[in-house]
Write an enzyme that holds these catalytic residues in place. Structure first.
Site, PDB file in Angstrom:
ATOM      1  N   LYS A  34       0.859  -1.197   0.000  1.00  0.00           N
ATOM      2  CA  LYS A  34       0.000   0.000   0.000  1.00  0.00           C
ATOM      3  C   LYS A  34       0.885   1.234   0.000  1.00  0.00           C
ATOM      4  O   LYS A  34       1.784   1.374   0.836  1.00  0.00           O
ATOM      5  CB  LYS A  34      -0.901   0.012   1.233  1.00  0.00           C
ATOM      6  N   ASP A  61      -3.475   4.260  -1.797  1.00  0.00           N
ATOM      7  CA  ASP A  61      -4.348   4.709  -0.696  1.00  0.00           C
ATOM      8  C   ASP A  61      -4.297   6.228  -0.595  1.00  0.00           C
ATOM      9  O   ASP A  61      -3.679   6.788   0.302  1.00  0.00           O
ATOM     10  CB  ASP A  61      -3.863   4.047   0.599  1.00  0.00           C
ATOM     11  N   LEU A  62      -4.975   6.884  -1.549  1.00  0.00           N
ATOM     12  CA  LEU A  62      -4.985   8.357  -1.520  1.00  0.00           C
ATOM     13  C   LEU A  62      -6.323   8.890  -1.019  1.00  0.00           C
ATOM     14  O   LEU A  62      -6.494  10.100  -0.893  1.00  0.00           O
ATOM     15  CB  LEU A  62      -4.629   8.917  -2.903  1.00  0.00           C
ATOM     16  N   LYS A  63      -7.248   8.002  -0.749  1.00  0.00           N
ATOM     17  CA  LYS A  63      -8.536   8.373  -0.133  1.00  0.00           C
ATOM     18  C   LYS A  63      -9.114   9.631  -0.773  1.00  0.00           C
ATOM     19  O   LYS A  63      -9.329  10.653  -0.127  1.00  0.00           O
ATOM     20  CB  LYS A  63      -8.371   8.603   1.374  1.00  0.00           C
ATOM     21  N   PHE A  64      -9.412   9.534  -2.073  1.00  0.00           N
ATOM     22  CA  PHE A  64      -9.933  10.709  -2.788  1.00  0.00           C
ATOM     23  C   PHE A  64     -11.261  11.162  -2.181  1.00  0.00           C
ATOM     24  O   PHE A  64     -12.134  10.347  -1.837  1.00  0.00           O
ATOM     25  CB  PHE A  64     -10.136  10.395  -4.269  1.00  0.00           C
ATOM     26  N   ASP A  66     -13.578  14.626  -3.083  1.00  0.00           N
ATOM     27  CA  ASP A  66     -13.651  15.923  -3.772  1.00  0.00           C
ATOM     28  C   ASP A  66     -14.947  15.922  -4.580  1.00  0.00           C
ATOM     29  O   ASP A  66     -15.760  15.001  -4.448  1.00  0.00           O
ATOM     30  CB  ASP A  66     -12.407  16.079  -4.666  1.00  0.00           C
ATOM     31  N   PRO A  68     -17.425  15.282  -7.736  1.00  0.00           N
ATOM     32  CA  PRO A  68     -17.447  14.066  -8.556  1.00  0.00           C
ATOM     33  C   PRO A  68     -16.476  14.079  -9.740  1.00  0.00           C
ATOM     34  O   PRO A  68     -15.732  13.110  -9.954  1.00  0.00           O
ATOM     35  CB  PRO A  68     -18.909  13.993  -9.031  1.00  0.00           C
ATOM     36  N   ASN A  69     -16.432  15.152 -10.505  1.00  0.00           N
ATOM     37  CA  ASN A  69     -15.577  15.156 -11.689  1.00  0.00           C
ATOM     38  C   ASN A  69     -14.105  15.025 -11.317  1.00  0.00           C
ATOM     39  O   ASN A  69     -13.348  14.287 -11.955  1.00  0.00           O
ATOM     40  CB  ASN A  69     -15.821  16.446 -12.482  1.00  0.00           C
ATOM     41  N   THR A  70     -13.696  15.720 -10.271  1.00  0.00           N
ATOM     42  CA  THR A  70     -12.292  15.672  -9.855  1.00  0.00           C
ATOM     43  C   THR A  70     -11.914  14.271  -9.385  1.00  0.00           C
ATOM     44  O   THR A  70     -10.848  13.744  -9.743  1.00  0.00           O
ATOM     45  CB  THR A  70     -12.051  16.697  -8.725  1.00  0.00           C
ATOM     46  N   THR A 120      -9.987   4.267  11.073  1.00  0.00           N
ATOM     47  CA  THR A 120      -9.890   3.405  12.257  1.00  0.00           C
ATOM     48  C   THR A 120      -9.220   4.123  13.433  1.00  0.00           C
ATOM     49  O   THR A 120      -9.180   3.598  14.539  1.00  0.00           O
ATOM     50  CB  THR A 120      -9.102   2.121  11.925  1.00  0.00           C
ATOM     51  N   ARG A 181      -3.710  -5.417  14.678  1.00  0.00           N
ATOM     52  CA  ARG A 181      -2.531  -5.464  15.540  1.00  0.00           C
ATOM     53  C   ARG A 181      -2.331  -6.873  16.084  1.00  0.00           C
ATOM     54  O   ARG A 181      -3.244  -7.411  16.726  1.00  0.00           O
ATOM     55  CB  ARG A 181      -2.692  -4.506  16.740  1.00  0.00           C
ATOM     56  N   GLN A 190      -3.916   3.835  16.418  1.00  0.00           N
ATOM     57  CA  GLN A 190      -5.152   3.135  16.089  1.00  0.00           C
ATOM     58  C   GLN A 190      -5.993   2.968  17.352  1.00  0.00           C
ATOM     59  O   GLN A 190      -5.469   2.878  18.454  1.00  0.00           O
ATOM     60  CB  GLN A 190      -4.848   1.761  15.472  1.00  0.00           C
ATOM     61  N   GLY A 210       0.703  -1.932   8.813  1.00  0.00           N
ATOM     62  CA  GLY A 210       1.855  -1.044   8.644  1.00  0.00           C
ATOM     63  C   GLY A 210       2.892  -1.253   9.715  1.00  0.00           C
ATOM     64  O   GLY A 210       3.714  -2.172   9.643  1.00  0.00           O
ATOM     65  N   ARG A 211       2.827  -0.419  10.763  1.00  0.00           N
ATOM     66  CA  ARG A 211       3.909  -0.390  11.749  1.00  0.00           C
ATOM     67  C   ARG A 211       4.237  -1.713  12.433  1.00  0.00           C
ATOM     68  O   ARG A 211       5.425  -1.934  12.727  1.00  0.00           O
ATOM     69  CB  ARG A 211       3.616   0.722  12.767  1.00  0.00           C
TER      70      ARG A 211
HETATM   71  O1  C5P Z   1       0.767   1.292  10.897  1.00  0.00           O
HETATM   72  P1  C5P Z   1      -0.667   0.876  10.762  1.00  0.00           P
HETATM   73  O2  C5P Z   1      -0.844  -0.631  10.708  1.00  0.00           O
HETATM   74  O3  C5P Z   1      -1.550   1.520  11.793  1.00  0.00           O
HETATM   75  O4  C5P Z   1      -1.092   1.433   9.332  1.00  0.00           O
HETATM   76  C1  C5P Z   1      -2.429   1.401   8.880  1.00  0.00           C
HETATM   77  C2  C5P Z   1      -2.478   1.966   7.508  1.00  0.00           C
HETATM   78  O5  C5P Z   1      -3.814   1.913   7.051  1.00  0.00           O
HETATM   79  C3  C5P Z   1      -2.032   3.414   7.395  1.00  0.00           C
HETATM   80  O6  C5P Z   1      -1.343   3.519   6.152  1.00  0.00           O
HETATM   81  C4  C5P Z   1      -3.313   4.205   7.350  1.00  0.00           C
HETATM   82  O7  C5P Z   1      -3.203   5.372   6.569  1.00  0.00           O
HETATM   83  C5  C5P Z   1      -4.263   3.209   6.681  1.00  0.00           C
HETATM   84  N1  C5P Z   1      -5.673   3.373   6.977  1.00  0.00           N
HETATM   85  C6  C5P Z   1      -6.198   3.373   8.259  1.00  0.00           C
HETATM   86  N2  C5P Z   1      -7.542   3.529   8.465  1.00  0.00           N
HETATM   87  C7  C5P Z   1      -8.362   3.661   7.437  1.00  0.00           C
HETATM   88  C8  C5P Z   1      -7.850   3.636   6.132  1.00  0.00           C
HETATM   89  C9  C5P Z   1      -6.494   3.470   5.947  1.00  0.00           C
HETATM   90  O8  C5P Z   1      -5.469   3.200   9.230  1.00  0.00           O
HETATM   91  N3  C5P Z   1      -9.665   3.743   7.635  1.00  0.00           N
END
Ligand code: C5P
Length: 232
Positions: A34, A61-64, A66, A68-70, A120, A181, A190, A210-211
């Site tokens: 991602k 994962d840019l979570k648009f 804006d 609709p057209n954009t 989350t 986790r 989180q 992620g982490r």
């Molecule tokens: O490090 P961690 O496991 O918390 O990363 C979660 C990833 O999921 C991050 O990149 C975060 O931007 C993404 N995310 C999120 N909650 C959402 C959508 C995406 O934590 N609802």
């Protein structure tokens, strides 16, 4: 599900070098990647192309969110880049999602289009503070229904809401869950979390992690431990 690649590793790094160090140790047959706002803003589409050239499927994962057209044009740009999955905020509304869907349906290989329900990191009191009182699960269900009707392939939600969304939307609606986790891991920022195994049992199709992987002393071992904790 029989999908072998249920883990999507969130490459939340501040620079290209550490991200590519980790990527060099990962295998495209075992996970997807991602790319989020931080790395994309720094490195742009070329970084996504680098990952894809190495055989990885990318969730952009840019979570648009804006007009609709954009959003439709942004989705088309992501599709041109060849990403596997992209996302919009469901709270952008039905017309925004419908216009993204229509635009992607004109592409030869459209990516999966999923919608973020609630971040989350937001707990119930945070939702109240932004004018959305009530139970997170109710709001997620409402947004999932709206997104489904507007043409989303699935939604991003907390694993805590996965079972309710799965029950309401059936087996074909894709559920992507961050907020995952391993039992011993830090929560970081989180708030609404489950273990990877619990998230799959609740109905998640894909786990965004992620982490717990990227910040582990040995990220590859951390990923392997998570895989080992999952049912076959
Ligand atoms: O490090 P961690 O496991 O918390 O990363 C979660 C990833 O999921 C991050 O990149 C975060 O931007 C993404 N995310 C999120 N909650 C959402 C959508 C995406 O934590 N609802």
């Amino acid at each position: 599900m029989t999908e072998p690649k249920r883990i999507i590793v969130a490459l939340d790094f501040a620079a290209e070098a550490p991200a590519l160090d980790l990527v060099a140790r990962l295998t495209p047959s075992r996970c997807r990647l991602k790319v989020g706002k931080a790395l994309f803003t720094r490195l742009g589409p070329a970084f996504v192309e680098t990952l894809q050239a190495r055989g990885f499927e990318v969730f952009l994962d840019l979570k648009f969110h804006d007009i609709p057209n954009t959003v439709a044009e942004a989705c088309a740009a992501a599709a041109d880049l060849g990403v596997w999955m992209l996302n919009v905020h469901v709270s952008g509304g039905a017309r925004m999602i419908e216009s993204a869907r229509e635009r992607l349906d004109r592409m030869i290989r459209p990516p999966l289009l999923v919608g973020v329900t609630l971040l989350t990191s937001l707990a119930k009191q945070d939702l109240t503070a932004i004018g959305c009182p009530g139970e997170p699960t109710e709001r997620v269900l409402q947004l999932a229904e709206l997104g489904h009707a507007a043409g989303l392939d699935g939604v991003v939600c907390s694993p805590l809401e996965a079972a309710s969304v799965r029950a309401a939307r059936g087996p074909d609606f894709i559920l992507v869950t961050p907020g995952v986790r391993p039992a011993a891991a830090s929560l970081d920022d989180q708030r609404r979390v489950m273990t990877p195994r619990e998230a799959l049992a609740a109905g998640a199709d894909y786990l965004v992690i992620g982490r717990p992987i990227t910040a582990a002393p040995d990220p590859v071992a951390a990923l392997a431990d998570i895989e080992d904790s999952l049912p076959m």
